[in-house]
Each structure stands twice: as structure tokens, then as C-alpha cells.
Design an enzyme around this catalytic site. Sequence first.
Site, short mmCIF file in Angstrom:
data_model
loop_
_atom_site.label_atom_id
_atom_site.label_comp_id
_atom_site.label_asym_id
_atom_site.label_seq_id
_atom_site.Cartn_x
_atom_site.Cartn_y
_atom_site.Cartn_z
CG HIS A 87 12.51 27.85 46.89
ND1 HIS A 87 12.98 26.74 46.24
CD2 HIS A 87 12.27 27.46 48.17
CE1 HIS A 87 13.02 25.71 47.08
NE2 HIS A 87 12.58 26.12 48.26
CG ASP B 91 4.95 20.93 64.07
OD1 ASP B 91 4.93 19.84 64.67
OD2 ASP B 91 4.65 22.01 64.59
CB THR C 23 6.12 25.79 62.87
OG1 THR C 23 5.07 25.48 63.79
CG2 THR C 23 5.78 27.13 62.22
#
Length: 338
Positions: free
Chosen positions: A84, A255, A207
Site C-alpha cells: 500500500h 488461502d 498465500t
Amino acid sequence: MRLHYLTLLLLLLPLEMSTIYGISTEESVPKKSSKSLLPPEAFLSIGHYHTTCPDAEAIISQKVSSWVKKDPTLAPAIIRLHFHDCAVRGCDGSILLNHRGSERTAYDSKTLRGFQLIDDIKGEIEKRCPRTVSCADILTAAARDATLLAGGPFWEVPFGRKDGKVSIAREANLVPHGHENITSLIAFFQQRGLDMLDLVTLSGSHTIGRSTCSSFMDRVYNFSGTGKPDPSLNVYLLKLLKKRCKRVMDLVHLDVITPRTFDTTYYTNLMRKVGLLSTDQSLFSDARTAPFVEAFATQPFLFTSQFSVSMVKLGNVQVLTRPNEGEIRVNCNYVNTV
Ligand code: HEM
Ligand SMILES: *[C@@H]1O[C@H](CO)[C@@H](O)[C@H](O)[C@H]1NC(C)=O
Ligand SMILES: *[C@@H]1O[C@H](CO)[C@@H](O)[C@H](O)[C@H]1NC(C)=O
């Protein structure tokens, strides 16, 4: 093995020749006024703090390690914070500024975390080498260390970013939210010098970490205003999400299969319609990005090595490196007063 190196050498030889050729013909092409043409990231270097603050990296990694040991959810949080930062006005620490109307105070930044960890690192570094190490550099190295702690690869971080002085709340809205189509994701990355391979690779950060239900609930109940679920959402995952999301601020692992391991399950998930965000799933639905997803799903080493490369590229986005640009902030929350 020997043969491998020989083949490599043969492949590299023509390249070498063209380089030499390039130099020898320099006089026939218009002369570049070298210095001004160097991109800002060319002024970053791995050894930037070697003489001015030799312990900087050790302090950062020790702090990240002790905080993440206490709270493992900080690892994904710091990686996201770095993204960000770089996505808006480049990697200049603008996301860390905490004044009224800054990016950090925006509605779109409300689920960002890890600011106290950065402040703790900065405090320690200021004691050791005052006014030397930028907040942008600290955040970049912390994201690398967080990746390593989560089981991901190590890479060398080039240093020398300056901290920006401008941070505007409405610009936080530029960062993709999870509802964008693949074309606008590609364009967003491209505007920052990142290509489709970087897009697929860096999305692999998902992930690990979590998302609030608000970021994907449209897929569960009302996809594109159809009143039906997203057809590219696996039915078992659909059931699970209905159960897990009682409130919009409830959290679900990005995930869902191996939530805490930095692995390629994120990509195999996409091939089974088990991507959580519609932007994740779209990487496999689109013919431009799907080949990268398939490659990473089947070759984990390819993912980890490319992740290192793409993270360095992300950390180089629109960096402030020239003498009159930016500053070394004393406190990451505020622009220097003098
Ligand atoms: C491709 C465009 C991307 C989109 C649309 C996207 C979107 C999102 C969304 C919606 C969340 C959950 C936020 C919430 O609801 O709380 C999230 C979390 C996260 N994102 Fe992304 N992201 C993108 C790219 C990236 C990149 C490039 C990185 C890092 C290099 C990254 C790292 C993360 C991490 C680690 C989390 C988990 C944060 C946590 O657990 O605290 N994302 N992302
Ligand atoms: C993708 O989103 C952009 C921005 O919202 C929009 O202008 C464009 O038409 C969309 N493209 C497709 C193919 O849906
Ligand atoms: C689904 O979304 C559309 C447009 O966003 C809206 O008009 C419609 O009322 C919604 N349907 C339901 C069941 O919420």
C-alpha cells in the site's frame, strides 16, 4: 551439470557480443546525457547504510522476528503495508504518515496493521544512527523479513529511499479493493512499472493473511448484481463462506487450504476455483495471466525465485532518491518540522 554451464555460456555469448557492438557504435547514435537519464531506483544500493548505519538491517530483522513470534498475523500485515505504501506515490513511507487527511486515515486503509512495529524499529534505529535510515527503507526491509519468517524466500533489499512529505487520504482509494476486472489490475500495475508476471507473482502474497468478509461478499450473495453467487466460486467454498461470514468485518484466510504457509497452494487454489477474492480468481480466468498461474502451481521454485525479483521491483516503484527529493523522517508518523 558441466554441460549446463557450457550451454548457458553459449547462450550468453551472443548477448555479450551485442553489448560490445552497442559500445562500439556509440558515436553513431545521439549521445545520452547519462546522469539525468538514470531512473530513480538506480540510486538505490544494497550497501547504502554499510558505513552510516551498519546495524540497520540487523535491528529491523530482530524486531520483526520478535513481534511476529508474538503475533504471526503481523507478517502478512507488514507485507501488505509495504504494498500500500508503494502503490500510492511510490515507496516513500507516505502510508505511515498519521496527520489529519493522510492515506493512513482513509476509510480504505482501516484494515492496515503493523504501524507500531515500524515505530518500534524506527525508535531503536534513531538511537543508534539518528536521521540516517528512512521509514520507507525500514518498511521495505521489514516486508522482506516478514516474508522470510512466513516461510518465503530471502532477497537483498536495495536501500536509499527517502521519505515523502505528501500523503492524501483520497489517494488510498487507488489501491485495488478486490472487485476490479483483470484489465484494470494489469493497467494499475503497468502504471507502476510492473508487468503481468509481477501481478501474478505479487498476488501470491495472498498465500498468507486474511481478508474481511466485506471484500468478497458480493461473490457469495449477489455477483455483478445478478442476485446469484459467482459461478467461478467453488460450491464448497461458497458454503464455508456463508458460515464464516456473519458480519462484514469477520475475517477469512486468503488461502483457505494452507493459510499460514508461504507456498504455491494459492495458485493451485485458483485452478480449483478456491480463490477468495474475485481479483485472485480472475488471474486464472484470463488467458493473459493464467499461464503464469499454472507455471507457479506446478513449479514452486519458479514462484519463490520470481517472488524475490518482483518484490525488489515493487520496492523500487517511484522511489525518491535525488538530493532535493524527500527527507529522512525522524518519526515515521510525521513529516520533519525543521
Ligand atoms: C492485485 C491486486 C491486489 C488486490 C485486489 C488485493 C486485495 C486485497 C484485499 C481485498 C485484502 C483483504 C483486505 C481486507 O478486507 O481486510 C488483501 C490482503 C492482503 N494483501 Fe492484497 N491485494 C492485491 C495485491 C497485493 C500485493 C501486490 C501484495 C504484496 C506484495 C498484497 C499483500 C496482501 C497481504 C499479505 C494481505 C493480508 C493482510 C493481512 O492478513 O493483514 N496484496 N489484499
Ligand atoms: C474494467 O473496469 C474498468 C474500470 O472500472 C472499466 O472502464 C472497463 O470497461 C472494464 N473492462 C471490462 C473488460 O470489463
Ligand atoms: C444485487 O445487486 C443489484 C445491483 O448492485 C441490486 O440492484 C439488487 O437489489 C441486489 N439484489 C439483492 C438480492 O441484494
